[in-house]
Design an enzyme around this catalytic site. Structure first.
Site, PDB file in Angstrom:
ATOM      1  N   ILE A 124     -13.309 -50.180 -12.704  1.00  0.00           N
ATOM      2  CA  ILE A 124     -12.195 -50.966 -13.248  1.00  0.00           C
ATOM      3  C   ILE A 124     -10.990 -50.036 -13.384  1.00  0.00           C
ATOM      4  O   ILE A 124     -11.128 -48.912 -13.892  1.00  0.00           O
ATOM      5  CB  ILE A 124     -12.546 -51.528 -14.652  1.00  0.00           C
TER       6      ILE A 124
ATOM      7  N   ASN B 186     -16.320 -51.746 -27.830  1.00  0.00           N
ATOM      8  CA  ASN B 186     -15.881 -51.371 -26.486  1.00  0.00           C
ATOM      9  C   ASN B 186     -15.610 -49.886 -26.305  1.00  0.00           C
ATOM     10  O   ASN B 186     -15.376 -49.425 -25.193  1.00  0.00           O
ATOM     11  CB  ASN B 186     -14.618 -52.191 -26.164  1.00  0.00           C
TER      12      ASN B 186
ATOM     13  N   TYR C 294     -24.110 -40.221 -19.464  1.00  0.00           N
ATOM     14  CA  TYR C 294     -23.335 -41.463 -19.631  1.00  0.00           C
ATOM     15  C   TYR C 294     -24.250 -42.671 -19.384  1.00  0.00           C
ATOM     16  O   TYR C 294     -24.299 -43.602 -20.193  1.00  0.00           O
ATOM     17  CB  TYR C 294     -22.156 -41.472 -18.655  1.00  0.00           C
TER      18      TYR C 294
ATOM     19  N   ASP D  98     -11.538 -44.903 -36.326  1.00  0.00           N
ATOM     20  CA  ASP D  98     -12.391 -44.104 -35.442  1.00  0.00           C
ATOM     21  C   ASP D  98     -13.745 -44.807 -35.411  1.00  0.00           C
ATOM     22  O   ASP D  98     -14.468 -44.825 -36.418  1.00  0.00           O
ATOM     23  CB  ASP D  98     -12.516 -42.675 -35.985  1.00  0.00           C
TER      24      ASP D  98
ATOM     25  N   THR E 141      -8.547 -48.475 -15.123  1.00  0.00           N
ATOM     26  CA  THR E 141      -8.145 -48.196 -16.511  1.00  0.00           C
ATOM     27  C   THR E 141      -7.848 -46.696 -16.610  1.00  0.00           C
ATOM     28  O   THR E 141      -8.220 -45.927 -15.717  1.00  0.00           O
ATOM     29  CB  THR E 141      -9.277 -48.524 -17.510  1.00  0.00           C
TER      30      THR E 141
ATOM     31  N   LYS F 209     -25.431 -45.726 -21.890  1.00  0.00           N
ATOM     32  CA  LYS F 209     -25.102 -47.123 -21.556  1.00  0.00           C
ATOM     33  C   LYS F 209     -26.370 -47.981 -21.424  1.00  0.00           C
ATOM     34  O   LYS F 209     -26.338 -49.176 -21.689  1.00  0.00           O
ATOM     35  CB  LYS F 209     -24.247 -47.168 -20.284  1.00  0.00           C
TER      36      LYS F 209
HETATM   37  N1  LIG Z   1     -13.102 -48.235 -16.342  1.00  0.00           N
HETATM   38  C1  LIG Z   1     -14.292 -48.343 -15.783  1.00  0.00           C
HETATM   39  O1  LIG Z   1     -14.426 -48.233 -14.551  1.00  0.00           O
HETATM   40  C2  LIG Z   1     -15.511 -48.640 -16.648  1.00  0.00           C
HETATM   41  C3  LIG Z   1     -16.721 -48.963 -15.990  1.00  0.00           C
HETATM   42  C4  LIG Z   1     -17.849 -49.217 -16.760  1.00  0.00           C
HETATM   43  C5  LIG Z   1     -17.784 -49.192 -18.147  1.00  0.00           C
HETATM   44  N2  LIG Z   1     -16.600 -48.872 -18.758  1.00  0.00           N
HETATM   45  C6  LIG Z   1     -16.596 -48.858 -20.231  1.00  0.00           C
HETATM   46  O2  LIG Z   1     -15.534 -49.668 -20.691  1.00  0.00           O
HETATM   47  C7  LIG Z   1     -15.171 -49.253 -22.022  1.00  0.00           C
HETATM   48  C8  LIG Z   1     -13.661 -49.177 -22.120  1.00  0.00           C
HETATM   49  O3  LIG Z   1     -13.214 -48.187 -21.222  1.00  0.00           O
HETATM   50  P1  LIG Z   1     -11.851 -48.296 -20.395  1.00  0.00           P
HETATM   51  O4  LIG Z   1     -12.191 -48.021 -18.982  1.00  0.00           O
HETATM   52  O5  LIG Z   1     -11.112 -49.519 -20.742  1.00  0.00           O
HETATM   53  O6  LIG Z   1     -11.160 -46.952 -20.948  1.00  0.00           O
HETATM   54  P2  LIG Z   1      -9.849 -46.672 -21.786  1.00  0.00           P
HETATM   55  O7  LIG Z   1      -9.833 -45.199 -21.921  1.00  0.00           O
HETATM   56  O8  LIG Z   1      -8.689 -47.371 -21.178  1.00  0.00           O
HETATM   57  O9  LIG Z   1     -10.131 -47.370 -23.201  1.00  0.00           O
HETATM   58  C9  LIG Z   1     -10.845 -46.773 -24.239  1.00  0.00           C
HETATM   59  C10 LIG Z   1     -10.144 -47.099 -25.556  1.00  0.00           C
HETATM   60  O10 LIG Z   1     -10.939 -46.603 -26.620  1.00  0.00           O
HETATM   61  C11 LIG Z   1     -10.102 -45.871 -27.515  1.00  0.00           C
HETATM   62  N3  LIG Z   1     -10.900 -44.884 -28.214  1.00  0.00           N
HETATM   63  C12 LIG Z   1     -11.358 -43.696 -27.746  1.00  0.00           C
HETATM   64  N4  LIG Z   1     -12.083 -43.077 -28.693  1.00  0.00           N
HETATM   65  C13 LIG Z   1     -12.081 -43.895 -29.786  1.00  0.00           C
HETATM   66  C14 LIG Z   1     -12.664 -43.803 -31.071  1.00  0.00           C
HETATM   67  N5  LIG Z   1     -13.419 -42.750 -31.439  1.00  0.00           N
HETATM   68  N6  LIG Z   1     -12.475 -44.829 -31.928  1.00  0.00           N
HETATM   69  C15 LIG Z   1     -11.725 -45.895 -31.585  1.00  0.00           C
HETATM   70  N7  LIG Z   1     -11.140 -46.029 -30.389  1.00  0.00           N
HETATM   71  C16 LIG Z   1     -11.324 -45.042 -29.488  1.00  0.00           C
HETATM   72  C17 LIG Z   1      -9.028 -45.274 -26.624  1.00  0.00           C
HETATM   73  O11 LIG Z   1      -7.883 -44.876 -27.365  1.00  0.00           O
HETATM   74  C18 LIG Z   1      -8.774 -46.433 -25.668  1.00  0.00           C
HETATM   75  O12 LIG Z   1      -7.834 -47.350 -26.199  1.00  0.00           O
HETATM   76  C19 LIG Z   1     -15.909 -47.928 -22.262  1.00  0.00           C
HETATM   77  O13 LIG Z   1     -17.038 -48.166 -23.090  1.00  0.00           O
HETATM   78  C20 LIG Z   1     -16.348 -47.513 -20.872  1.00  0.00           C
HETATM   79  O14 LIG Z   1     -17.491 -46.692 -20.893  1.00  0.00           O
HETATM   80  C21 LIG Z   1     -15.472 -48.609 -18.044  1.00  0.00           C
END
Ligand SMILES: NC(=O)c1ccc[n+]([C@@H]2O[C@H](COP(=O)([O-])OP(=O)(O)OC[C@H]3O[C@@H](n4cnc5c(N)ncnc54)[C@H](O)[C@@H]3O)[C@@H](O)[C@H]2O)c1
Length: 264
Positions: free
Chosen positions: A180, A82, A147, A55, A182, A151
């Protein structure tokens, strides 16, 4: 294929999305990758990959994980922070518990990962820390202010680590993704909406000049650059990977389209 040959990397949050794509690409580029997530079984990520349940918001969990990697490898060259969570609510609608949760997920996790690896990188006199911020870490957005605040905090933390430790060989940068594809992005869509719906996609990309949603691998490629020695003089940078979303002002009608949808 060997841009990270011989490097030892730790990744926080790599079961899905950007973290997973990055862990896969780190492995492909020759790194020994120690990945972590709250998800116990992420499936096959690569041969030189070892998974731990961590975590990223929990101090002893993060410290124990990092110390385990040091015990096994003697060093950590790359740290990718991340983990993050979104919240599509205006300030007036946000409870204190929601605010605290976002700070914990988006900022505390980055602080803990960074603080755990820093002494080792300083002792080595080298290391690259990359943390995932957002285009929302570069500008204000109407629908997810808390958020965006967290960030911005990630950018501030990485810039400050960079100026504090650049002379000791440590680099700290952020990637700042735009939309992105995801699970996180799919998770904040309004009820019943889907990225397979072209109208929904058109509205999401209305705020992105490139007019498309990118893949997680497109962010992973930027992280590999920041993690690798190719970026040896790049330090304290917020690297937008966002199809020019944060590069300029949006037209008012594009903002309004986003207001209606409730997605920033
Ligand atoms: N997807 C987008 O459009 C986007 C845009 C800008 C920034 N982001 C950032 O990218 C990063 C990754 O997001 P993503 O879009 O790949 O989402 P995602 O939900 O696919 O990935 C997040 C991962 O973090 C894990 N996770 C969650 N809580 C956790 C914890 N307490 N400890 C350890 N692991 C944990 C989840 O199980 C998952 O594998 C984030 O910081 C998000 O804010 C995403």
């Amino acid at each position: 294929m060997n841009r990270l040959e011989g490097k030892v990397a730790v990744v926080f949050g790599c079961a899905t999305g950007i973290g997973r794509a990055t862990a896969e690409e780190f492995v492909r580029q020759g790194a020994m990758v120690y990945g972590s997530d709250i998800v116990a079984e992420p499936g096959e990520i690569g041969k030189s990959y070892q998974h731990s349940v961590v975590d990223a918001t929990d101090e002893s969990s993060v410290t124990g994980f990092v110390e385990g990697v040091i015990a096994a490898q003697g060093r950590i060259d790359i740290c990718f922070n991340n983990v993050g969570a979104g919240l599509q609510k205006k300030v007036s609608e946000t409870s204190l518990a929601e605010f605290d949760h976002l700070v914990r997920m988006n900022l505390r996790s980055v602080f803990l990962g960074t603080r755990a690896v820093l002494p080792h990188m300083l002792a080595q006199q080298r290391g690259s820390i990359v943390s995932t911020s957002s285009n929302g870490g570069l500008m204000g957005r109407p629908n997810d202010p808390v958020y965006n605040a967290t960030k911005h905090g990630v950018v501030g933390l990485m810039k400050s680590v960079a100026v504090a430790h650049a002379a000791q060989g440590v680099r700290a940068n952020t990637v700042n993704p735009g939309p992105i594809d995801t699970p996180m992005l799919r998770g904040i869509l309004p009820e019943g909406a889907s990225l397979e719906d072209p109208e929904m996609t058109r509205r999401i990309v209305a705020s992105t000049p490139a007019a498309r949603i990118a893949s997680a691998m497109e962010v992973a490629h930027a992280v590999v650059f920041l993690a690798s020695d190719e970026s040896s003089f790049v330090n304290g940078v917020a690297l937008a990977v966002d199809g020019a979303k944060a590069a300029g002002a949006m037209l008012a009608d594009r903002y309004r389209l986003n207001f209606d949808l409730g997605v920033s």
